[in-house]
Design a protein around this motif. Structure first.
Motif, PDB file in Angstrom:
ATOM      1  N   ILE A  75     -10.360  -3.271   5.951  1.00 31.62           N
ATOM      2  CA  ILE A  75     -11.381  -3.967   4.781  1.00 31.62           C
ATOM      3  C   ILE A  75     -12.612  -3.016   5.100  1.00 31.62           C
ATOM      4  O   ILE A  75     -12.985  -2.607   4.439  1.00 31.62           O
ATOM      5  CB  ILE A  75     -11.599  -5.201   4.891  1.00 31.62           C
ATOM      6  CG1 ILE A  75     -10.449  -6.150   4.429  1.00 31.62           C
ATOM      7  CG2 ILE A  75     -12.836  -5.732   3.919  1.00 31.62           C
ATOM      8  CD1 ILE A  75     -10.479  -7.807   4.841  1.00 31.62           C
ATOM      9  N   GLU A  76     -13.177  -2.876   6.489  1.00 35.41           N
ATOM     10  CA  GLU A  76     -14.309  -2.019   6.556  1.00 35.41           C
ATOM     11  C   GLU A  76     -14.265  -0.764   6.268  1.00 35.41           C
ATOM     12  O   GLU A  76     -15.423   0.200   5.860  1.00 35.41           O
ATOM     13  CB  GLU A  76     -14.943  -2.339   7.986  1.00 35.41           C
ATOM     14  CG  GLU A  76     -15.526  -3.686   8.348  1.00 35.41           C
ATOM     15  CD  GLU A  76     -15.557  -3.796   9.867  1.00 35.41           C
ATOM     16  OE1 GLU A  76     -15.373  -3.066  10.687  1.00 35.41           O
ATOM     17  OE2 GLU A  76     -15.755  -4.965  10.071  1.00 35.41           O
ATOM     18  N   LYS A  77     -12.959   0.007   6.375  1.00 31.78           N
ATOM     19  CA  LYS A  77     -12.582   1.415   5.925  1.00 31.78           C
ATOM     20  C   LYS A  77     -12.507   1.402   4.416  1.00 31.78           C
ATOM     21  O   LYS A  77     -11.853   2.337   3.951  1.00 31.78           O
ATOM     22  CB  LYS A  77     -11.528   1.845   6.688  1.00 31.78           C
ATOM     23  CG  LYS A  77     -11.785   2.171   8.167  1.00 31.78           C
ATOM     24  CD  LYS A  77     -10.570   2.510   8.887  1.00 31.78           C
ATOM     25  CE  LYS A  77     -10.884   2.915  10.328  1.00 31.78           C
ATOM     26  NZ  LYS A  77      -9.650   3.790  10.862  1.00 31.78           N
ATOM     27  N   ASP A  78     -12.543   0.524   3.788  1.00 34.60           N
ATOM     28  CA  ASP A  78     -12.316   0.158   2.315  1.00 34.60           C
ATOM     29  C   ASP A  78     -10.670   0.347   1.903  1.00 34.60           C
ATOM     30  O   ASP A  78     -10.482   1.071   0.981  1.00 34.60           O
ATOM     31  CB  ASP A  78     -13.209   1.017   1.526  1.00 34.60           C
ATOM     32  CG  ASP A  78     -13.551   0.613   0.089  1.00 34.60           C
ATOM     33  OD1 ASP A  78     -12.934  -0.646  -0.194  1.00 34.60           O
ATOM     34  OD2 ASP A  78     -13.589   1.464  -0.643  1.00 34.60           O
ATOM     35  N   ILE A  79      -9.864  -0.132   2.701  1.00 34.95           N
ATOM     36  CA  ILE A  79      -8.570   0.052   2.340  1.00 34.95           C
ATOM     37  C   ILE A  79      -7.968  -1.350   2.339  1.00 34.95           C
ATOM     38  O   ILE A  79      -7.934  -2.158   3.178  1.00 34.95           O
ATOM     39  CB  ILE A  79      -7.663   0.656   3.926  1.00 34.95           C
ATOM     40  CG1 ILE A  79      -8.260   2.025   4.195  1.00 34.95           C
ATOM     41  CG2 ILE A  79      -6.342   0.914   3.655  1.00 34.95           C
ATOM     42  CD1 ILE A  79      -7.883   2.678   5.442  1.00 34.95           C
ATOM     43  N   ASN A  80      -7.564  -1.565   0.853  1.00 35.52           N
ATOM     44  CA  ASN A  80      -7.292  -2.776   0.466  1.00 35.52           C
ATOM     45  C   ASN A  80      -5.720  -2.616   0.324  1.00 35.52           C
ATOM     46  O   ASN A  80      -5.511  -2.308  -0.779  1.00 35.52           O
ATOM     47  CB  ASN A  80      -8.099  -2.909  -0.866  1.00 35.52           C
ATOM     48  CG  ASN A  80      -7.700  -4.276  -1.408  1.00 35.52           C
ATOM     49  OD1 ASN A  80      -7.023  -5.317  -0.617  1.00 35.52           O
ATOM     50  ND2 ASN A  80      -7.860  -4.629  -2.559  1.00 35.52           N
ATOM     51  N   ILE A  81      -5.298  -2.932   1.421  1.00 38.72           N
ATOM     52  CA  ILE A  81      -3.714  -2.851   1.506  1.00 38.72           C
ATOM     53  C   ILE A  81      -3.047  -4.036   1.751  1.00 38.72           C
ATOM     54  O   ILE A  81      -3.561  -4.936   2.597  1.00 38.72           O
ATOM     55  CB  ILE A  81      -3.334  -1.695   2.580  1.00 38.72           C
ATOM     56  CG1 ILE A  81      -1.844  -1.581   2.687  1.00 38.72           C
ATOM     57  CG2 ILE A  81      -3.852  -2.207   3.976  1.00 38.72           C
ATOM     58  CD1 ILE A  81      -1.427  -0.493   3.493  1.00 38.72           C
ATOM     59  N   PRO A  82      -2.174  -4.481   1.133  1.00 39.65           N
ATOM     60  CA  PRO A  82      -1.504  -5.879   1.417  1.00 39.65           C
ATOM     61  C   PRO A  82      -0.836  -6.055   2.810  1.00 39.65           C
ATOM     62  O   PRO A  82      -0.206  -5.070   3.293  1.00 39.65           O
ATOM     63  CB  PRO A  82      -0.201  -6.039   0.445  1.00 39.65           C
ATOM     64  CG  PRO A  82      -0.577  -4.876  -0.651  1.00 39.65           C
ATOM     65  CD  PRO A  82      -1.368  -4.024  -0.053  1.00 39.65           C
ATOM     66  N   ILE A  83      -1.225  -7.341   3.358  1.00 41.36           N
ATOM     67  CA  ILE A  83      -1.020  -7.468   4.896  1.00 41.36           C
ATOM     68  C   ILE A  83      -0.101  -8.712   4.868  1.00 41.36           C
ATOM     69  O   ILE A  83      -0.420  -9.879   4.127  1.00 41.36           O
ATOM     70  CB  ILE A  83      -2.150  -7.469   5.623  1.00 41.36           C
ATOM     71  CG1 ILE A  83      -1.575  -7.237   7.227  1.00 41.36           C
ATOM     72  CG2 ILE A  83      -3.142  -8.562   5.264  1.00 41.36           C
ATOM     73  CD1 ILE A  83      -2.814  -6.870   8.133  1.00 41.36           C
ATOM     74  N   ILE A  84       0.906  -8.760   5.746  1.00 42.55           N
ATOM     75  CA  ILE A  84       1.729  -9.746   6.085  1.00 42.55           C
ATOM     76  C   ILE A  84       1.678 -10.142   7.454  1.00 42.55           C
ATOM     77  O   ILE A  84       1.519  -9.156   8.422  1.00 42.55           O
ATOM     78  CB  ILE A  84       3.094  -9.615   5.754  1.00 42.55           C
ATOM     79  CG1 ILE A  84       3.609  -9.492   4.180  1.00 42.55           C
ATOM     80  CG2 ILE A  84       4.047 -10.865   6.273  1.00 42.55           C
ATOM     81  CD1 ILE A  84       4.700  -8.824   3.836  1.00 42.55           C
ATOM     82  N   PHE A  85       1.173 -11.253   7.951  1.00 48.37           N
ATOM     83  CA  PHE A  85       0.940 -11.694   9.246  1.00 48.37           C
ATOM     84  C   PHE A  85       2.297 -12.408   9.690  1.00 48.37           C
ATOM     85  O   PHE A  85       2.736 -13.303   9.041  1.00 48.37           O
ATOM     86  CB  PHE A  85      -0.054 -12.463   9.636  1.00 48.37           C
ATOM     87  CG  PHE A  85      -1.445 -11.664   9.518  1.00 48.37           C
ATOM     88  CD1 PHE A  85      -1.571 -10.729  10.445  1.00 48.37           C
ATOM     89  CD2 PHE A  85      -2.363 -11.862   8.637  1.00 48.37           C
ATOM     90  CE1 PHE A  85      -2.844  -9.748  10.217  1.00 48.37           C
ATOM     91  CE2 PHE A  85      -3.863 -11.369   8.380  1.00 48.37           C
ATOM     92  CZ  PHE A  85      -3.792  -9.977   9.331  1.00 48.37           C
ATOM     93  N   ILE A  86       2.627 -11.858  10.892  1.00 52.30           N
ATOM     94  CA  ILE A  86       3.747 -12.774  11.499  1.00 52.30           C
ATOM     95  C   ILE A  86       3.187 -13.268  13.143  1.00 52.30           C
ATOM     96  O   ILE A  86       2.433 -12.648  13.797  1.00 52.30           O
ATOM     97  CB  ILE A  86       5.057 -11.956  11.909  1.00 52.30           C
ATOM     98  CG1 ILE A  86       4.826 -10.564  12.672  1.00 52.30           C
ATOM     99  CG2 ILE A  86       5.611 -11.689  10.275  1.00 52.30           C
ATOM    100  CD1 ILE A  86       5.780  -9.784  12.779  1.00 52.30           C
TER     101      ILE A  86
END
Length: 195
Positions: A75-86
């Motif tokens: 987020i701080e690098k302005d990379i808004n990428i979908p993330i799934i946590f396991i």
């Protein structure tokens, strides 16, 4: 038959447990997805060629930084990428923090294969929609982009006139151009596109 654009989405898999990582990677590869595995979050952050479209599947507990910290770094690098946590042993607070930050899904191990594939499908749909929106937004002039952002805030014609210091016909023209370039025919469709 799987959509070709879905197959072109890279899934970055960050899992420190080698057997878990291999198992998830094999499953995703079998389903036709392209994966890039990592054992540490920092390896991903350092080496990841984040060409889009891409999504991230990350264990919440990693040896270097947590999944939530990884997401924050993106987020701080302005990379808004979908993330799934396991996670094998997630606390309720970790789940809440992850979802507040915008995680698509939080799966607790051992999770069902269908749960994972459903989460991946959802994340890919969000990623492709985001990329499509970004492509369309590049067609807007700076003024049209301003009108687009004001429309998303819910401003009506009179508020647009006051805010932009334009006449009603000019405001209507800008709105019309924004809708045409974004290929939508109503304000509700515009909001749905941007959501």
């Amino acid at each position: 038959m799987r959509n070709q654009s879905v197959k072109q989405v890279t899934i970055h898999l960050i899992e420190d447990d080698a057997s878990q990582r291999d198992s998830i990677e094999s499953l995703l590869n079998f389903k036709g997805y392209m994966t890039k595995p990592y054992s540490k979050a920092k390896d991903f952050l350092k080496n990841a060629n984040l060409e889009r479209p891409a999504i991230v599947i990350s264990d919440i507990r990693l040896p270097d930084i947590s999944g939530v910290e990884l997401h924050q770094a993106l987020i701080e690098k302005d990379i808004n990428i979908p993330i799934i946590f396991i996670s094998g042993e997630a606390t309720i607070q970790q789940s809440i923090d992850a979802m507040k930050q915008g995680a698509i899904e939080f799966l607790v191990k051992p999770f069902d294969i269908d749960e994972l594939i459903n989460a991946v499908t959802k994340a890919i749909r969000i990623e492709l929609k985001e990329i499509n929106l970004n492509v369309l937004l590049k067609n807007l002039s700076p003024r049209e982009l301003e009108v687009f952002n004001l429309l998303l805030q819910g401003l009506n014609n009179q508020e647009l006139i006051d805010k932009l210091h334009l006449s009603l016909p000019t405001v209507k023209q800008y709105k019309s151009e924004v809708m045409r370039k974004l290929k939508v025919n109503s304000l509700s469709k515009l909001i749905e596109l941007a959501r």
